[in-house]
Design a protein around this motif. Structure first.
Motif, PDB file in Angstrom:
ATOM      1  N   SER A 174      72.776  33.205  39.164  1.00 32.24           N
ATOM      2  CA  SER A 174      71.455  32.598  39.382  1.00 32.24           C
ATOM      3  C   SER A 174      70.414  33.246  38.476  1.00 32.24           C
ATOM      4  N   LEU A 175      70.461  34.563  38.343  1.00 34.07           N
ATOM      5  CA  LEU A 175      69.537  35.249  37.433  1.00 34.07           C
ATOM      6  C   LEU A 175      69.764  34.799  35.995  1.00 34.07           C
ATOM      7  N   ARG A 176      71.008  34.519  35.649  1.00 34.41           N
ATOM      8  CA  ARG A 176      71.325  34.078  34.292  1.00 34.41           C
ATOM      9  C   ARG A 176      70.810  32.663  34.024  1.00 34.41           C
ATOM     10  N   PHE A 198      64.548  27.328  44.780  1.00 33.25           N
ATOM     11  CA  PHE A 198      65.245  27.846  45.959  1.00 33.25           C
ATOM     12  C   PHE A 198      66.445  26.977  46.313  1.00 33.25           C
ATOM     13  N   ARG A 199      66.271  25.668  46.231  1.00 31.05           N
ATOM     14  CA  ARG A 199      67.390  24.769  46.532  1.00 31.05           C
ATOM     15  C   ARG A 199      68.514  24.937  45.514  1.00 31.05           C
ATOM     16  N   ARG A 200      68.149  25.202  44.257  1.00 34.17           N
ATOM     17  CA  ARG A 200      69.177  25.412  43.228  1.00 34.17           C
ATOM     18  C   ARG A 200      69.955  26.703  43.500  1.00 34.17           C
ATOM     19  N   VAL A 201      69.248  27.740  43.916  1.00 35.08           N
ATOM     20  CA  VAL A 201      69.927  28.998  44.235  1.00 35.08           C
ATOM     21  C   VAL A 201      70.830  28.813  45.442  1.00 35.08           C
ATOM     22  N   LEU A 202      70.347  28.067  46.451  1.00 36.04           N
ATOM     23  CA  LEU A 202      71.165  27.807  47.631  1.00 36.04           C
ATOM     24  C   LEU A 202      72.408  27.019  47.256  1.00 36.04           C
ATOM     25  N   GLN A 203      72.235  26.048  46.360  1.00 36.05           N
ATOM     26  CA  GLN A 203      73.387  25.275  45.897  1.00 36.05           C
ATOM     27  C   GLN A 203      74.358  26.159  45.128  1.00 36.05           C
ATOM     28  N   ARG A 204      73.828  27.078  44.331  1.00 36.36           N
ATOM     29  CA  ARG A 204      74.692  28.003  43.595  1.00 36.36           C
ATOM     30  C   ARG A 204      75.491  28.875  44.558  1.00 36.36           C
ATOM     31  N   LYS A 205      74.861  29.264  45.639  1.00 36.30           N
ATOM     32  CA  LYS A 205      75.563  30.058  46.649  1.00 36.30           C
ATOM     33  C   LYS A 205      76.803  29.320  47.139  1.00 36.30           C
ATOM     34  N   TYR A 206      76.641  28.035  47.429  1.00 29.06           N
ATOM     35  CA  TYR A 206      77.780  27.269  47.934  1.00 29.06           C
ATOM     36  C   TYR A 206      78.803  26.988  46.827  1.00 29.06           C
ATOM     37  N   GLU A 207      78.339  26.896  45.592  1.00 33.08           N
ATOM     38  CA  GLU A 207      79.280  26.731  44.485  1.00 33.08           C
ATOM     39  C   GLU A 207      80.195  27.958  44.370  1.00 33.08           C
TER      40      GLU A 207
END
Length: 386
Positions: free
Chosen positions: A98-100, A231-240
């Protein structure tokens, strides 16, 4: 000046809060006396200056470090392993990727770290500055044979009250500035109408704050929306990251999600948790239909691949995955509670064959707002079509 006093004396919450701050500071100043109040005012000004300086420097440091960190993470070649990951590894890969990939998150994290380090550094200097201030104050008292000795107790308290009132004015200004930021960035938030109705707030905001920060803060709602998207993108990344080993085929994915379930209810619950947390609500699709009458048809495969959909899409995907896992599932359409009434909605019902064939309702679309897996009173918020 009279208009300021008149606005302050109006009986409304913001003015009352400011009056209480001024009165409290005045009383504190009287108790501390001249020297104690002066010391308090010094530290208030020091802390305010430290916050402003830290914010300005942290912004510059974050902007400078952001591209460097991005390039470093890209060069590291970090990729999420296609295997079952433990909780700590999931957190690590979510954070690093996510930081990247997400600039706003990267800037925010670097800004926060820089600000905290700068405030810590300036915090170490605060006692030294306080000691210097006290030394100078004592020197002045010695030269004047002690101001507290020469001045009467009443004079010292009067001076302390005046300094305390000045300190209270500074505190009140900080409060009004906070309210100004809140109202500008979150115009539809709780209590914003009450704040805007305050004559004292409006006079302070219009004459002191808006000319300085208005242009910047008017972009606040846009920034707030961008933060929400990030925030939604980070949450989606978490599930990815969590689903790195989940097959791309719907049937195989359903089997993987329910692999540890022992009963039909366990299977239904596992699928509810997975679909409810992985599929984001497609507000653009909903708005396009409501405002322009344009409907974008999509299959469960589309919903599964894009991880986006409205209620009917979520319900159809749940049904397909449930049937792939051996459950009997149906899609139910009707009306769902909206807070101000009811609107078109879709959800699911699952038959628990190992519990006498009973049917239970669930709403994976609403999973982010609570537990809608067969809750009590489900029928009060969901009215099925007849």
């Amino acid at each position: 000046m009279n208009t300021w006093v008149h606005a302050l004396l109006k009986p409304e919450p913001v003015a009352l809060m400011v009056l209480l701050v001024l009165l409290g500071s005045l009383i504190q100043g009287m108790k501390r006396g001249a020297s104690g109040s002066a010391r308090r005012l010094f530290f208030f000004i020091w802390q305010a200056a430290a916050v402003i300086l830290s914010l300005l420097l942290a912004g510059r440091v974050a902007k400078w470090l952001s591209p460097l960190l991005k390039n470093r993470l890209i060069q590291s070649g970090i990729e999420v392993p296609q295997e079952q990951l433990g909780a700590w590894k999931q957190l690590w890969y979510t954070l690093v990727t996510s930081l990247r990939d997400f600039e706003l998150l990267r800037l925010g994290v670097l800004f926060l770290i820089s600000y905290l380090l700068l405030r810590m550094l300036l915090g170490w200097l605060e006692p030294l500055c306080g000691l210097l201030f006290q030394t100078l104050a004592n020197s002045r008292e010695d030269r004047g044979e002690g101001s507290e000795k020469l001045l009467s107790k009443t004079a010292s308290r009067t001076t302390g009250a005046a300094i305390g009132t000045l300190l209270g004015a500074g505190r009140a200004f900080v409060i009004i500035a906070f309210l100004f930021v809140y109202v500008t960035v979150i115009p539809g938030g709780p209590l914003t109408e009450s704040i805007r109705a305050s004559a004292f707030y409006n006079k302070t905001a219009d004459e002191l704050l808006d000319p300085v920060a208005g242009d910047v803060l008017r972009r606040g709602p846009v920034f707030t929306e961008a933060v929400g998207v990030e925030f939604r993108r980070v949450l989606q990344r978490k599930y990815e990251v969590i689903d790195a080993n989940v097959p791309e085929d719907i049937g195989q994915a359903a089997a993987a999600v329910t692999s540890k379930a022992k009963t039909d209810k366990d299977k239904a619950r596992a699928l509810y948790d997975w679909v409810g947390s992985r599929i984001a609500y497609d507000w653009d699709k909903a708005d396009n239909y409501e405002q322009h009458g344009i409907w974008k048809e999509q299959t469960p495969v589309d919903t599964f691949n894009t991880r986006l959909g409205v209620c009917i899409d979520v319900a159809r995907l749940y049904a397909v995955m449930g049937r792939s896992a051996g459950l009997e599932v149906r899609v139910v359409t009707g009306q769902g509670a909206t807070g101000s009434g009811y609107g078109p909605h879709a959800w699911n019902e699952v038959r628990l064959a190992d519990q006498g064939g009973i049917w239970i309702p669930l709403d994976a679309t609403w999973a982010s707002s609570g537990d809608w897996f067969n809750p009590d009173g489900f029928s009060r918020t969901h009215i099925r079509e007849t």
